[in-house]
Motif scaffolding. Structure first.
Motif, PDB file in Angstrom:
ATOM      1  N   VAL A  10     -35.634 -45.704  -6.397  1.00  0.00           N
ATOM      2  CA  VAL A  10     -35.921 -45.091  -7.703  1.00  0.00           C
ATOM      3  C   VAL A  10     -35.094 -43.828  -7.875  1.00  0.00           C
ATOM      4  O   VAL A  10     -34.495 -43.315  -6.922  1.00  0.00           O
ATOM      5  CB  VAL A  10     -37.430 -44.747  -7.834  1.00  0.00           C
ATOM      6  N   THR A  11     -35.104 -43.331  -9.102  1.00  0.00           N
ATOM      7  CA  THR A  11     -34.388 -42.092  -9.413  1.00  0.00           C
ATOM      8  C   THR A  11     -35.188 -41.328 -10.474  1.00  0.00           C
ATOM      9  O   THR A  11     -36.150 -41.852 -11.035  1.00  0.00           O
ATOM     10  CB  THR A  11     -32.953 -42.425  -9.898  1.00  0.00           C
ATOM     11  N   ASN A  12     -34.776 -40.110 -10.753  1.00  0.00           N
ATOM     12  CA  ASN A  12     -35.412 -39.270 -11.799  1.00  0.00           C
ATOM     13  C   ASN A  12     -36.929 -39.193 -11.647  1.00  0.00           C
ATOM     14  O   ASN A  12     -37.675 -39.416 -12.606  1.00  0.00           O
ATOM     15  CB  ASN A  12     -35.062 -39.794 -13.198  1.00  0.00           C
ATOM     16  N   CYS A  13     -37.390 -38.890 -10.434  1.00  0.00           N
ATOM     17  CA  CYS A  13     -38.844 -38.803 -10.204  1.00  0.00           C
ATOM     18  C   CYS A  13     -39.387 -37.460 -10.678  1.00  0.00           C
ATOM     19  O   CYS A  13     -38.766 -36.414 -10.483  1.00  0.00           O
ATOM     20  CB  CYS A  13     -39.148 -38.979  -8.721  1.00  0.00           C
ATOM     21  N   ARG A  14     -40.564 -37.511 -11.291  1.00  0.00           N
ATOM     22  CA  ARG A  14     -41.232 -36.277 -11.745  1.00  0.00           C
ATOM     23  C   ARG A  14     -42.730 -36.492 -11.732  1.00  0.00           C
ATOM     24  O   ARG A  14     -43.207 -37.629 -11.846  1.00  0.00           O
ATOM     25  CB  ARG A  14     -40.749 -35.886 -13.150  1.00  0.00           C
ATOM     26  N   GLU A  15     -43.448 -35.412 -11.588  1.00  0.00           N
ATOM     27  CA  GLU A  15     -44.911 -35.498 -11.552  1.00  0.00           C
ATOM     28  C   GLU A  15     -45.470 -35.391 -12.959  1.00  0.00           C
ATOM     29  O   GLU A  15     -45.145 -34.471 -13.709  1.00  0.00           O
ATOM     30  CB  GLU A  15     -45.476 -34.402 -10.656  1.00  0.00           C
ATOM     31  N   VAL A  16     -46.288 -36.362 -13.345  1.00  0.00           N
ATOM     32  CA  VAL A  16     -46.917 -36.364 -14.664  1.00  0.00           C
ATOM     33  C   VAL A  16     -48.421 -36.552 -14.463  1.00  0.00           C
ATOM     34  O   VAL A  16     -48.863 -37.577 -13.933  1.00  0.00           O
ATOM     35  CB  VAL A  16     -46.361 -37.512 -15.555  1.00  0.00           C
ATOM     36  N   CYS A  22     -41.252 -42.489 -11.847  1.00  0.00           N
ATOM     37  CA  CYS A  22     -39.809 -42.547 -11.614  1.00  0.00           C
ATOM     38  C   CYS A  22     -39.176 -43.634 -12.472  1.00  0.00           C
ATOM     39  O   CYS A  22     -39.868 -44.348 -13.203  1.00  0.00           O
ATOM     40  CB  CYS A  22     -39.522 -42.858 -10.138  1.00  0.00           C
ATOM     41  N   GLU A  23     -37.851 -43.748 -12.338  1.00  0.00           N
ATOM     42  CA  GLU A  23     -37.118 -44.827 -13.001  1.00  0.00           C
ATOM     43  C   GLU A  23     -36.496 -45.713 -11.935  1.00  0.00           C
ATOM     44  O   GLU A  23     -35.997 -45.223 -10.920  1.00  0.00           O
ATOM     45  CB  GLU A  23     -36.020 -44.244 -13.903  1.00  0.00           C
ATOM     46  N   SER A  27     -31.884 -50.305 -13.675  1.00  0.00           N
ATOM     47  CA  SER A  27     -32.436 -50.713 -14.977  1.00  0.00           C
ATOM     48  C   SER A  27     -33.006 -49.537 -15.762  1.00  0.00           C
ATOM     49  O   SER A  27     -33.137 -49.606 -16.982  1.00  0.00           O
ATOM     50  CB  SER A  27     -33.540 -51.765 -14.779  1.00  0.00           C
ATOM     51  N   GLY A  28     -33.377 -48.466 -15.055  1.00  0.00           N
ATOM     52  CA  GLY A  28     -33.987 -47.315 -15.731  1.00  0.00           C
ATOM     53  C   GLY A  28     -35.410 -47.571 -16.184  1.00  0.00           C
ATOM     54  O   GLY A  28     -36.023 -46.740 -16.852  1.00  0.00           O
ATOM     55  N   ALA A  29     -35.971 -48.738 -15.788  1.00  0.00           N
ATOM     56  CA  ALA A  29     -37.347 -49.076 -16.186  1.00  0.00           C
ATOM     57  C   ALA A  29     -38.327 -48.122 -15.502  1.00  0.00           C
ATOM     58  O   ALA A  29     -38.114 -47.723 -14.355  1.00  0.00           O
ATOM     59  CB  ALA A  29     -37.663 -50.517 -15.797  1.00  0.00           C
TER      60      ALA A  29
END
Length: 263
Positions: A10-16, A22-23, A27-29
């Motif tokens: 995965v990439t672009n992980c953030r806490e929500v 993550c994405e 695919s960016g899914a």
């Protein structure tokens, strides 16, 4: 940033709201790190990254002879029923495994056929200490339920016929609740763990009994769909044709025995 424990691709992980989101690579899914990622997104991520005495099988069971390819996934992460590589196309099941011969782009795949039964067969290497069938059964049932989040009712059998271990995962679409992980995703994660290529961010799957690690020489996965696959006989391997013939012979022999005993 946060760590997606159940998927390292995965990439672009953030806490929500306290959850790691993550994405998926390639695919960016969006990926929910609290559960397993779909096999389709994992395969897509892997392709993108890489460019960087046993029980008889049911007659309609088939193996994945194609291996890894770059799949088309729906927005939900499931496989699209029709997959193509250039101008060559084929239909897949919910496990993303080809279930038809390969055709040109005119091929129609009217529905994504559900894989309702997955058979994982493992052959373990020689051991100094013998394996206890009950301990083995308990270990795999507990591990699959805890590590891969699969409801225990979908693990229908763990069979030990030395040196083969066979695990049956069964899940009809009518039984599957929205929150349940899919058996195809579980089998993929499990197979990756066995091959030493875990999808999990940390924590290797260590299978040990009596302080001796269980080593595997071979792993095979068979798929049974709710509708039989549509392969022509010419595309079947001689081995598979032999299996079909053996099963037919066994059925005929069974009928002969039945007739004889009735006499």
């Amino acid at each position: 940033a946060c760590i997606c424990e159940k998927n390292k691709r995965v990439t672009n992980c953030r806490e929500v709201n306290g959850n790691c989101q993550c994405e998926s690579v390639g695919s960016g899914a969006p990926v929910n790190c609290n559960t397993l990622t779909s096999k389709c997104l994992l395969m897509k991520a892997e392709v993108k990254g890489s460019k960087s005495g046993r029980r008889e099988k049911p007659k309609d069971a088939f193996e994945d002879t194609d291996g890894l390819y770059d799949p088309e996934c729906e927005n939900t992460g499931v496989f699209k029923a029709k997959q193509c590589n250039g101008s060559t196309c084929w239909c897949v099941n919910t496990a993303g495994v080809r279930r038809t011969d390969k055709h040109n782009e005119d091929l129609k795949c009217s529905q994504l056929v559900r894989t309702v039964w997955i058979i994982i067969e493992m052959k373990h290497a020689e051991r100094n200490t013998p394996l206890d069938a009950e301990s083995l059964k308990r270990f795999f049932k507990e591990t699959i339920a805890s590590r891969y989040l699969l409801n225990g009712r979908y693990i229908t059998n763990v069979l030990y016929e030395k040196p083969y271990i066979t695990i049956d995962l069964k899940q009809n679409s009518s039984e599957k609740s929205p929150g349940d992980v899919d058996i195809a995703d579980v089998a993929y994660y499990f197979e990756k763990d066995l091959k030493g290529d875990s999808v999990f961010h940390s924590g290797v799957l260590n299978i040990s009994f009596d302080n001796e690690r269980l080593q595997f020489e071979k792993t095979a996965v068979y798929y049974v769909d709710e509708i039989a696959p549509e392969f022509s006989m010419k595309s079947l391997t001689p081995g598979l044709i032999a299996v079909i013939v053996v099963i037919i012979v066994a059925i005929v022999a069974g009928i002969v025995v039945l007739v004889s005993s009735n006499k």
